[in-house]
Design a protein around this motif. Structure first.
Motif, mmCIF file in Angstrom:
data_model
loop_
_atom_site.group_PDB
_atom_site.id
_atom_site.type_symbol
_atom_site.label_atom_id
_atom_site.label_comp_id
_atom_site.label_asym_id
_atom_site.label_seq_id
_atom_site.Cartn_x
_atom_site.Cartn_y
_atom_site.Cartn_z
ATOM 1 N N VAL A 259 -58.119 21.346 2.819
ATOM 2 C CA VAL A 259 -57.580 20.723 4.035
ATOM 3 C C VAL A 259 -56.607 21.659 4.761
ATOM 4 O O VAL A 259 -56.781 21.919 5.957
ATOM 5 N N PRO A 260 -55.564 22.205 4.091
ATOM 6 C CA PRO A 260 -54.681 23.120 4.827
ATOM 7 C C PRO A 260 -55.377 24.390 5.302
ATOM 8 O O PRO A 260 -55.047 24.916 6.378
ATOM 9 N N VAL A 261 -56.354 24.877 4.546
ATOM 10 C CA VAL A 261 -57.084 26.085 4.966
ATOM 11 C C VAL A 261 -57.878 25.799 6.244
ATOM 12 O O VAL A 261 -57.875 26.594 7.193
ATOM 13 N N ILE A 262 -58.582 24.665 6.270
ATOM 14 C CA ILE A 262 -59.371 24.318 7.463
ATOM 15 C C ILE A 262 -58.457 24.119 8.674
ATOM 16 O O ILE A 262 -58.763 24.573 9.780
ATOM 17 N N LEU A 263 -57.304 23.465 8.456
ATOM 18 C CA LEU A 263 -56.357 23.277 9.559
ATOM 19 C C LEU A 263 -55.794 24.609 10.037
ATOM 20 O O LEU A 263 -55.598 24.819 11.237
ATOM 21 N N PHE A 264 -55.538 25.527 9.102
ATOM 22 C CA PHE A 264 -55.059 26.856 9.483
ATOM 23 C C PHE A 264 -56.128 27.586 10.301
ATOM 24 O O PHE A 264 -55.828 28.225 11.312
#
Length: 478
Positions: A259-264
């Protein structure tokens, strides 16, 4: 003194499930009302039976909320992927993928290539949703430029995406299945490979032959050339546009949380929109929320690229919340336990073990609306049957994925079905006949089960899990 709630009889259970199908069919097909309204009515229907069986409202509400909570991981991914799609279209990432794809892939091999590209993307990233929202959208644009039927292209794209969703050690559903089945992650993947690899090869050959037949004598690439020209006029096209995708893949390969990787990655896409595509900074950031608005002058490319953003996913998220609530209610009133008891009497060999597990997993997709629910129903309803037969639970984990994860894009109101239809722009019922990888996985899994093929022996990790489970039961008995 309040009476103890009772389990539903088989007649009541069949009535509940029958009414579910009638309500869904009536609302969607006859009345042409939103699926969300149908699921809301199903909530009240199940609650009515729950009250009849002696369950209090507060208990059922708690079960409903628990069901929703268990699928929150999928909802977070949907929010992140929605933001990613919007910014990557605006930032030129997806248009560049389409442009380069049109320049190097020929129509005759395109369907096979689309499946392979989406599979590689999904294995590298661990997410079928993210792969469909990026590489998948690009493949849809290329396929339509070649004049191929969009439902066939969607079938190849989704087939590739779910190869990765099943086989990637980064996939949340793969990790969750191994955990719930109490088996080592890589032994779970090895067990699935016996099914997935032949299914992938057969599907790839079928797409290749189909693509070759459809493109035979059709050498007109005017649409493809017009598409490339339209993209080049509307976007800055260069290899630099692919850097956000490369960054996301590398970060996921290092096993960072999805999730944080995709948002980044989505945030990088918005910077790319501002730096390279002429967006104002605020306008570029806005694409994370409201998606991309494009006008290339090519109708089908505009329809493909005018999407994304968190708001693009809101209806899908609502549908999944309502579907997860159905699963939670059925769990609370004891429907899953009744089904498990029936399956326990029937699961007398590896074939029946396989079939009952796949049915239990599909039950979670059909009535619970999400892959996460299917993993819970598949493992919780049938795991004791594997212990009784002393069969390695790698067979359980393989069967759960075959009946649950792979079938999610086949159900129009499930998280996979709704997401794929909304993202690729093709109705679920239109692409289902061409989701060949999914059907092959189901068929091969059943063949292996009934012929007792490729069943692994228990390893030390699994035996240790068995010992711990036995100790817990002994402690509980005291």
């Amino acid at each position: 003194m309040a009476k103890e709630p009772r389990l539903p009889s088989l007649a009541i259970l069949l009535t509940i499930l029958g009414l579910f199908v009638v309500i869904m069919f009536g609302f969607i097909v006859i009345l042409e009302l939103p699926i969300q309204l149908a699921l809301l009515v199903v909530w009240f229907m199940i609650m009515g039976f729950g009250l009849y069986l002696g369950h209090g409202y507060l208990k059922m509400e708690k079960g409903l909320l628990k069901g929703i909570y268990e699928g929150m991981g999928a909802i977070l991914i949907l929010i992140a992927v929605g933001a990613l799609i919007g910014s990557w279209i605006a930032g030129g990432v997806v248009p560049t993928m389409i442009y380069y794809g049109l320049s190097i892939i020929s129509p005759s091999i395109f369907l096979m290539a689309a499946m392979i590209i989406c599979a590689i993307t999904a294995i590298a990233t661990g997410t079928s949703f993210g792969s469909a929202g990026t590489a998948g959208i690009a493949m849809m644009g290329i396929g339509e430029s070649f004049g191929l039927p969009i439902y066939l292209v969607a079938g190849a794209v989704i087939s590739g995406c779910y190869v990765g969703d099943k086989m990637s050690p980064l996939s949340d559903t793969t990790v969750m299945t191994a955990t719930l089945s109490k088996v080592d992650l890589f032994r779970h993947i090895r067990s699935m490979a016996y099914v997935s690899v032949p299914a992938f090869i057969i599907a790839a050959i079928a797409y290749w032959i189909t693509g070759a037949v459809l493109s035979e004598g059709n050498g007109d690439l005017t649409i493809a050339k017009d598409t490339m020209a339209g993209l080049q006029e509307s976007f800055e096209i260069s290899w630099i546009m692919l850097i956000p995708a490369l960054v996301v893949v590398i970060m996921l390969l290092f096993k960072l949380p999805s999730v944080p990787v995709i948002l980044f990655g989505a945030l990088i896409g918005s910077f790319w929109a501002a730096i390279f595509q002429g967006y104002g900074f605020i306008e570029a950031i806005q694409t994370l929320y409201s998606g991309s608005t494009q006008s290339t002058g090519i109708v089908f490319i505009d329809s493909l690229l005018n999407r994304g953003g968190i708001t693009f996913m809101l209806e899908v998220i609502l549908l999944i919340i309502l579907a997860l609530g159905v699963g939670g209610l059925l769990q609370t009133i004891g429907a899953f336990k009744v089904i498990g008891d029936i399956f326990a009497k029937w699961a007398t060999n590896t074939g029946n073990l396989t079939l009952t597990t796949m049915i239990a997993s599909f039950f979670g997709v059909f009535f619970g609306g999400a892959a996460y629910v299917s993993l819970l129903t598949g493992t919780k309803i049938t795991e004791e049957n594997y212990n009784r037969k002393n069969v390695s639970r790698t067979l359980l984990s393989r069967n759960v994925e075959a009946g649950g994860t792979v079938t999610t894009p086949m159900v129009p109101w499930s998280d996979g079905g709704v997401f794929m239809a909304a993202t690729l722009g093709v109705a679920t019922l239109a692409y289902i006949p061409f989701f060949w990888y999914g059907f092959l996985v189901i068929i091969i899994t059943l063949i292996y089960g009934y012929f007792g093929l490729f069943i692994l022996d228990k390893d030390d990790y699994e035996k240790e899990q068995d010992d711990e489970s036995t100790e817990d039961k002994v402690k509980t008995s005291y």
